[in-house]
Motif scaffolding. Structure first.
Motif, short mmCIF file in Angstrom:
data_model
loop_
_atom_site.label_atom_id
_atom_site.label_comp_id
_atom_site.label_asym_id
_atom_site.label_seq_id
_atom_site.Cartn_x
_atom_site.Cartn_y
_atom_site.Cartn_z
N GLY A 38 -76.79 75.75 59.20
CA GLY A 38 -77.02 75.70 57.76
C GLY A 38 -75.98 74.92 57.00
O GLY A 38 -76.27 74.27 55.99
N THR B 47 -88.67 89.93 52.99
CA THR B 47 -87.77 88.92 52.41
C THR B 47 -88.09 87.51 52.88
O THR B 47 -87.72 86.53 52.24
N ASN C 116 -89.77 84.76 50.76
CA ASN C 116 -88.91 84.13 49.76
C ASN C 116 -87.85 83.23 50.39
O ASN C 116 -87.06 82.61 49.67
N ASP C 117 -87.83 83.18 51.72
CA ASP C 117 -86.89 82.31 52.42
C ASP C 117 -87.19 80.86 52.06
O ASP C 117 -88.36 80.44 52.05
N GLU C 118 -86.16 80.07 51.80
CA GLU C 118 -86.37 78.68 51.37
C GLU C 118 -87.09 77.85 52.40
O GLU C 118 -87.70 76.82 52.09
N ARG C 119 -87.08 78.28 53.66
CA ARG C 119 -87.78 77.53 54.71
C ARG C 119 -89.29 77.76 54.65
O ARG C 119 -90.07 76.85 54.97
N ALA D 271 -91.04 79.72 51.95
CA ALA D 271 -91.62 79.95 50.62
C ALA D 271 -92.50 78.80 50.13
O ALA D 271 -93.57 79.05 49.55
N PRO D 272 -92.10 77.54 50.34
CA PRO D 272 -92.93 76.45 49.80
C PRO D 272 -94.36 76.44 50.32
O PRO D 272 -95.28 76.01 49.61
N HIS E 200 -89.20 75.59 59.72
CA HIS E 200 -87.75 75.64 59.85
C HIS E 200 -87.19 74.22 60.02
O HIS E 200 -86.25 73.83 59.31
N SER F 59 -87.49 72.10 56.82
CA SER F 59 -86.56 72.44 55.75
C SER F 59 -85.16 71.88 56.02
O SER F 59 -84.36 71.74 55.09
N TYR F 60 -84.88 71.56 57.28
CA TYR F 60 -83.56 71.05 57.63
C TYR F 60 -83.50 69.51 57.55
O TYR F 60 -82.44 68.93 57.78
#
Length: 258
Positions: free
Chosen positions: A31, A56, A59-62, A64-65, A82, A85-86
């Motif tokens: 990260g 939760t 709502n994880d940024e990976r 949620a979209p 995953h 998102s990176y």
């Protein structure tokens, strides 16, 4: 074969490059180093994960979209999201995937829609079976990009490219070259590669199976109807002649018995 997947990331002056065997979904690594310009990943196929049992994660940024989590029984798209998102804004990822994720419905279809609607899917490549250690299935390579310049998605049917060895199949350099030429040019090649407009994919319920867009070569023997009819006429004539000869013999035998 995983190491050789850098063919999809070749010839690019990337600052950060990460080859990883899968990812940790609930305890992500690297990260502090992201975003990456290139990621090559061979995550496990159709493994279970906690998914919606952890409130939760949505709502994880990976995840949620996409608005939905990968199914608890099939974490494949969690690994895909995953990796996505990176990626940096100029990033590209090549991910080895189980083919079922490209056509199944439910949450996986919704995630495909998110990926296509946001123009992240550059290419889907179907490979021959028995290429990767530990599995005989015919896997796909999903190439994600955050710097596409058009809204088409490319499909490559490389399932016929392999050399059969004793216990497995292998991709030769010539096969990789053929795939890469199609990948780089994005040109349509009959029975091998096709770039498909967004509208067609959306109309097809966001199905991303290569076989839905690249028509397989018809290997059946071409039949000449005219030649076949001529042969049938000759055959029928021979049968008629033989029947007449048999009738004459039968008549002679019956006549001789009177």
């Amino acid at each position: 074969n995983l190491a050789r997947m850098n063919m999809f990331l070749h010839n690019i002056n990337y600052d950060k490059f990460n080859i990883q065997l899968g990812s940790t979904l609930t305890n992500p690594h690297f990260g502090n180093e992201k975003p990456f310009d290139a990621i090559v990943s061979n995550p496990p196929y159709s493994v279970k994960w906690i998914g919606s049992d952890d409130p939760t994660l949505i709502n994880d940024e990976r995840f949620a979209p996409a608005g939905v989590l990968a199914p608890k029984s099939k974490a494949d798209f969690a690994f895909v999201l995953h990796s996505l998102s990176y990626l940096s804004s100029r990033g590209r990822a090549a991910i080895v995937c189980f083919p079922g994720i490209f056509y199944r419905g439910g949450a996986e279809q919704k995630i495909r829609q998110y990926l296509v609607d946001n123009n992240y899917v550059e290419t889907v490549i179907s490979l021959a079976p028995n290429l990767f250690f530990g599995t005989s299935i015919a896997v796909n390579i999903l190439v994600l990009s955050k710097h596409k310049t058009d809204n088409t998605t490319q499909f490559i049917d490389a399932s016929g490219l392999f050399k059969k060895e004793t216990n497995n199949n292998v991709l030769l350099d010539e096969h990789i070259k053929q795939i890469m030429e199609a990948f780089d040019s994005k040109k349509n090649v009959d029975h091998f590669a096709k770039s498909v407009d967004f509208d067609m994919i959306a109309a097809n319920d966001y199905n991303l199976s290569v076989s839905s867009y690249v028509e397989a070569r018809d290997t059946r023997e071409v039949i000449d109807i005219g030649e076949l009819n001529a042969e049938l006429k000759i055959t029928v004539a021979k049968i008629d002649k033989l029947r007449a000869e048999i009738d004459a013999i039968v008549a002679e035998i019956e006549g001789g018995g009177e």
